[in-house]
Design an enzyme around this catalytic site. Structure first.
Site, short mmCIF file in Angstrom:
data_model
loop_
_atom_site.label_atom_id
_atom_site.label_comp_id
_atom_site.label_asym_id
_atom_site.label_seq_id
_atom_site.Cartn_x
_atom_site.Cartn_y
_atom_site.Cartn_z
N ASP A 1 1.04 -10.34 7.44
CA ASP A 1 0.13 -9.92 6.37
C ASP A 1 0.09 -8.39 6.32
O ASP A 1 1.13 -7.76 6.19
CB ASP A 1 -1.25 -10.53 6.57
CG ASP A 1 -2.11 -10.45 5.32
OD1 ASP A 1 -1.56 -10.58 4.21
OD2 ASP A 1 -3.33 -10.27 5.45
N ARG B 1 0.70 -0.91 -1.44
CA ARG B 1 -0.56 -0.84 -0.68
C ARG B 1 -0.50 0.22 0.43
O ARG B 1 -0.59 -0.09 1.60
CB ARG B 1 -0.93 -2.19 -0.08
CG ARG B 1 -1.21 -3.25 -1.12
CD ARG B 1 -1.81 -4.49 -0.49
NE ARG B 1 -2.17 -5.50 -1.49
CZ ARG B 1 -2.79 -6.63 -1.24
NH1 ARG B 1 -3.14 -6.92 0.01
NH2 ARG B 1 -3.08 -7.48 -2.20
#
Length: 474
Positions: free
Chosen positions: A240, A296
C-alpha cells in the site's frame, strides 16, 4: 436513520480500535492536542534554519567537510563524538515534528536477535520486545541485519530506532504501525517489501495484546498519533503506502528520506469528511522522490502540509495531489517532469471540480520547474502576506542538491563524509537488496533472513558507543 446508522458504526469502530490500545477508552478522543496555532511561523522557522546552515556552509566551505547546509544533518554529523552522544539527534528535528523526542532520556536497548517468531510473546533482544515497552528507549543495532516481520510491528510511545552504524532492513508482514501514541523517531533504516498481515493477536504493550484485522501493507502507518519524526530512511516496494498518516495524526516531520519503486507513495488524511484531520500538520523536507514513483508525493486531505526543499525526480501521474481543501505550501522544491506530455503538471485536485478547488490555498514559492513541469496554484492571493512576513529567496537547483544529496539511509554510495557504514542498499551480501521488481503478492512468502552478531562485534559496539544493554524480565 441513515445518519444514525453511520454514526453508530463509526463509534463502534472507534471503540474496537481503542480497545487494542493500552490507553483504552482514553483513545476515543481522536482529536489529539499539539496542533500549532501558527503553521506559517513553523514554515518560516524551517527556512530560517536552512538559510543559517547554508550560510555556515559557505563560510566554512574551505575548511569543513561535514557542513552540507542541511540543518538536520549538520546538527549531529559535525560532532566528531556523535557515537557517544547519540541521543542529541532528538534535538535536531525541525518543522511540525519538532517536539518528537523519541526515547531521549531513556536507556539504550541493543537489538541482538533479528527474529520475529512470536508477536504476542516476543523474545528479549528482538526489536519487537523493545518497541512495546512502556518506558523511553533508544534502540540501536550492533551489526547489519534483516528483520522479517510476521505481523505489524506495533510501537509504544517514546521510542527511537537509531540505525546509524548498521545496515538495517525491516520487511514482511504489516511493517511499522504507530497507533494512538506519541514521540517516536525512526532514523536510518530500510523499509521495503511490506505486505498485509493480521487476523491474529499482536502485543502492543507489556500489559496488553489484542486481535488485529488485516493490515493494508504500509511501510509506516501513523494512526491517531503525534510528535513523529521519520528521517534518513529508504522506502520502496510496499503493498500500500510507503508512509501514511491518518485519523487525527499531527506534529509530523518526514525528512531526508529516499523513496522509489512505488505507486501510491504517501497519504496524509483519512477522508475528505474526517474533520479531525483538519488539524493535521506535516513537514516534508529534504527528501528525494526517486525513480519509478507514480503518484501521492503526497496526496493530502485537509490539514496544513509544508513541502520544502525536496527533489522530485519525475513521476508518472502527478507529484502532489489532494482533496478535502488541504493547505499545501510548496517552497524551494525541484520538480522534474516526466517525458509524458500529459503528465507535466505537478499538482492534481483529486475528483474535485474547479469551482470547488479554486479557493483552496495551494501555493508555490521558489520552486524550480524542470522539463516542462508546472504547478497550478489556487486560493486567495497571499503573495503580499508571504512576502511581508515570510520572505523566501528563490532556491537554486544547486542548493536543492546540497540539501538532498544524502537522502535515504546513510552509508550507501553517496559521499556523506561519515565513512563508518559498511555497505549500501544495493548490496546483496545477506540477500538484502533495494532493487528488483515492485511488490507482488508472492513476495509475502519465504523464510526470514537472520544476521546474528558475534560476541566480538557486540563487545566492540558496547565499548565504542558506551551503550548499556537493557535487560528486562518478561
Amino acid at each position: 436513520m441513515l445518519f444514525q446508522t453511520k454514526t453508530i458504526c463509526i463509534l463502534v469502530t472507534i471503540i474496537v480500535l481503542s480497545s487494542f490500545s493500552p490507553l483504552g477508552l482514553a483513545m476515543l478522543n481522536l482529536t489529539l492536542p499539539g496542533t500549532h496555532p501558527d503553521p506559517d511561523a513553523v514554515a518560516h522557522e524551517v527556512h530560517r534554519k536552512v538559510n543559517a546552515s547554508m550560510a555556515r556552509r559557505q563560510t566554512l566551505s574551505s575548511g569543513s567537510a561535514c557542513m552540507t547546509g542541511n540543518p538536520i544533518d549538520d546538527c549531529w554529523k559535525c560532532d566528531p563524538e556523535w557515537p557517544n552522544n547519540r541521543q542529541r539527534l532528538a534535538d535536531c528535528v525541525i518543522g511540525f515534528g519538532q517536539y518528537a523526542k523519541g526515547g531521549k532520556g531513556g536507556e539504550y536497548y541493543v537489538v541482538t536477535d533479528s527474529s520475529d517468531d512470536d508477536p504476542v510473546t516476543p523474545k528479549p533482544g528482538t526489536l519487537r520486545y523493545a518497541v512495546i515497552k512502556n518506558e523511553p528507549l533508544w534502540i540501536v543495532f550492533p551489526s547489519n541485519m534483516m528483520i522479517k516481520l510476521k505481523q505489524e510491528l506495533i510501537f509504544n510511545s517514546y521510542k527511537t530506532i537509531d540505525g546509524r552504524g548498521a545496515d538495517v532492513h525491516i520487511v514482511g508482514g504489516g511493517c511499522i504501525t504507530l497507533q494512538f501514541i506519541s514521540n517516536v523517531i525512526i532514523h536510518n533504516i530500510h523499509v521495503h517489501h511490506c505486505h498485509p498481515s493480521g487476523n491474529t493477536n499482536v502485543r502492543s504493550s507489556p500489559e496488553h495484546y489484542g486481535y488485529r484485522t488485516l493490515s493494508d501493507g504500509d511501510g509506516i502507518s501513523i494512526f491517531g498519533s503525534k510528535d513523529i519524526w521519520i528521517d534518513h530512511c529508504t522506502l520502496s516496494h510496499c503493498k500500500d503506502g510507503l508512509i501514511d498518516a491518518v485519523m487525527g495524526s499531527t506534529g509530523i516531520t518526514i525528512s531526508n528520506n529516499f523513496m522509489s519503486h512505488h505507486n501510491e507513495v504517501m497519504l496524509l488524511g483519512h477522508s475528505d469528511d474526517y474533520l479531525p484531520d483538519s488539524g493535521m500538520q506535516v513537514t516534508i523536507a529534504f527528501n528525494h522522490f526517486g525513480e519509478e514513483l507514480v503518484q501521492r508525493m503526497p496526496r493530502c486531505r485537509r490539514g496544513y502540509i509544508h513541502v520544502v526543499n525536496n527533489d522530485f525526480t519525475q513521476w508518472e501521474m502527478y507529484a502532489i495531489g489532494g482533496s478535502g481543501e488541504p493547505t499545501i505550501n510548496s517552497q524551494g522544491n525541484r520538480y522534474v517532469a516526466p517525458v509524458n506530455l500529459f503528465a507535466k503538471e505537478v499538482t492534481k485536485r483529486v475528483e474535485t471540480e474547479q469551482n470547488k478547488w479554486k479557493g483552496w490555498n495551494w501555493r508555490s514559492e521558489g520552486d524550480v520547474m524542470v522539463n516542462g513541469a508546472f504547478f497550478v496554484t489556487s486560493g486567495e492571493s497571499l503573495e503580499v502576506k508571504y512576502e511581508k512576513a515570510f520572505s523566501v529567496e528563490p532556491q537554486s537547483a544547486d542548493r536543492i542538491v546540497f540539501l538532498t544529496m544524502n537522502a535515504g539511509v546513510l552509508g550507501n554510495a553517496r559521499d556523506n563524509n561519515v565513512g563508518m557504514w559498511s555497505r549500501g542498499p544495493s548490496s546483496t551480501d545477506d540477500g538484502v537488496s533495494d532493487s528488483g521488481p515492485d511488490y507482488t503478492d508472492d513476495m509475502s512468502g519465504g523464510g526470514a533472513l537472520v544476521v546474528l552478531s558475534s560476541s566480538f562485534t557486540m563487545l566492540c559496539f558496547l565499548l565504542s558507543y558506551r551503550v548499556i544493554l537493557l535487560t528486562v524480565l518478561l
